[in-house]
Design a protein around this motif. Structure first.
Motif, short mmCIF file in Angstrom:
data_model
loop_
_atom_site.label_atom_id
_atom_site.label_comp_id
_atom_site.label_asym_id
_atom_site.label_seq_id
_atom_site.Cartn_x
_atom_site.Cartn_y
_atom_site.Cartn_z
N LYS A 253 21.96 -7.18 -12.45
CA LYS A 253 20.75 -6.94 -11.65
C LYS A 253 21.08 -6.63 -10.20
O LYS A 253 20.34 -5.93 -9.52
CB LYS A 253 19.81 -8.14 -11.72
CG LYS A 253 19.11 -8.28 -13.05
CD LYS A 253 18.20 -9.49 -13.06
CE LYS A 253 17.56 -9.67 -14.41
NZ LYS A 253 16.71 -10.86 -14.46
N ARG A 254 22.21 -7.14 -9.72
CA ARG A 254 22.63 -6.88 -8.34
C ARG A 254 22.88 -5.41 -8.08
O ARG A 254 22.83 -4.94 -6.95
CB ARG A 254 23.93 -7.64 -8.03
CG ARG A 254 23.84 -9.13 -8.21
CD ARG A 254 25.17 -9.77 -8.01
NE ARG A 254 25.62 -9.51 -6.64
CZ ARG A 254 26.76 -9.92 -6.14
NH1 ARG A 254 27.58 -10.60 -6.88
NH2 ARG A 254 27.10 -9.65 -4.90
N TYR A 255 23.20 -4.67 -9.14
CA TYR A 255 23.59 -3.27 -9.01
C TYR A 255 22.46 -2.29 -9.35
O TYR A 255 22.66 -1.08 -9.30
CB TYR A 255 24.80 -2.98 -9.90
CG TYR A 255 25.99 -3.86 -9.57
CD1 TYR A 255 26.88 -3.51 -8.57
CD2 TYR A 255 26.20 -5.06 -10.24
CE1 TYR A 255 27.95 -4.31 -8.24
CE2 TYR A 255 27.27 -5.87 -9.93
CZ TYR A 255 28.15 -5.51 -8.93
OH TYR A 255 29.20 -6.31 -8.61
N LEU B 225 29.37 -5.14 -2.95
CA LEU B 225 28.88 -6.06 -3.97
C LEU B 225 29.98 -6.45 -4.95
O LEU B 225 30.09 -7.62 -5.33
CB LEU B 225 27.70 -5.43 -4.73
CG LEU B 225 26.39 -5.31 -3.97
CD1 LEU B 225 25.40 -4.48 -4.77
CD2 LEU B 225 25.82 -6.69 -3.67
N GLU C 141 22.23 -11.01 -15.75
CA GLU C 141 21.82 -11.47 -14.42
C GLU C 141 22.71 -10.86 -13.33
O GLU C 141 22.23 -10.44 -12.29
CB GLU C 141 21.86 -13.00 -14.35
CG GLU C 141 21.20 -13.59 -13.14
CD GLU C 141 19.70 -13.30 -13.06
OE1 GLU C 141 19.21 -13.16 -11.93
OE2 GLU C 141 19.03 -13.22 -14.10
N VAL C 142 23.99 -10.81 -13.60
CA VAL C 142 24.93 -10.23 -12.63
C VAL C 142 24.63 -8.75 -12.40
O VAL C 142 24.65 -8.26 -11.28
CB VAL C 142 26.39 -10.44 -13.10
CG1 VAL C 142 27.36 -9.60 -12.30
CG2 VAL C 142 26.76 -11.91 -13.02
N GLU D 90 32.38 -8.89 -3.17
CA GLU D 90 31.73 -10.21 -3.06
C GLU D 90 31.73 -10.93 -4.40
O GLU D 90 32.01 -12.12 -4.49
CB GLU D 90 30.30 -10.06 -2.54
CG GLU D 90 30.21 -9.67 -1.09
CD GLU D 90 28.79 -9.33 -0.66
OE1 GLU D 90 27.85 -9.40 -1.49
OE2 GLU D 90 28.62 -8.95 0.53
N PHE D 91 31.42 -10.19 -5.45
CA PHE D 91 31.38 -10.78 -6.78
C PHE D 91 32.75 -11.29 -7.21
O PHE D 91 32.90 -12.41 -7.69
CB PHE D 91 30.83 -9.77 -7.80
CG PHE D 91 30.85 -10.28 -9.20
CD1 PHE D 91 30.00 -11.30 -9.59
CD2 PHE D 91 31.73 -9.76 -10.13
CE1 PHE D 91 30.02 -11.80 -10.89
CE2 PHE D 91 31.76 -10.24 -11.43
CZ PHE D 91 30.90 -11.26 -11.80
#
Length: 94
Positions: free
Chosen positions: A45-47, A64, A42-43, A67-68
């Motif tokens: 997917k941000r990238y 990103l 899931e994490v 922020e993470f």
């Protein structure tokens, strides 16, 4: 590292290996907590769609990542890492 391969295949960092004061193996822990492994997809997917080799993507990747690493998911993973390490050592000390 070859002695403590992740899933018997990959060299992973961090790997914590614990020994007694007389150098007897106690336990080891590899890479990240189970919670992080479960949430990694899931994490990541941000990238999606961002490419490190493209200069115009680097700023977004850095943002990103920052922020993470200052957000709640990363904080929970840190807590879980400590919890798992403590649990492992408590289990081995019985």
């Amino acid at each position: 590292m070859a002695e403590f391969l992740n899933n018997g295949q990959n060299q992973s960092i961090p790997t914590f290996v614990f020994y007694s004061s007389d150098h007897r193996y106690i336990a080891h822990w590899i890479e990240r907590p189970a919670k992080a492994n479960a949430e990694m997809g899931e994490v990541m997917k941000r990238y999606e769609g961002l490419d490190r080799s493209k200069p115009d993507h680097l700023a977004k990747l850095r943002q990103l990542s920052d922020e993470f690493q200052t957000g709640p998911v990363w904080a929970n993973w840190r807590v879980e890492t400590i919890r798992e390490l403590r649990e492992l050592l408590q289990e081995k000390s019985r």
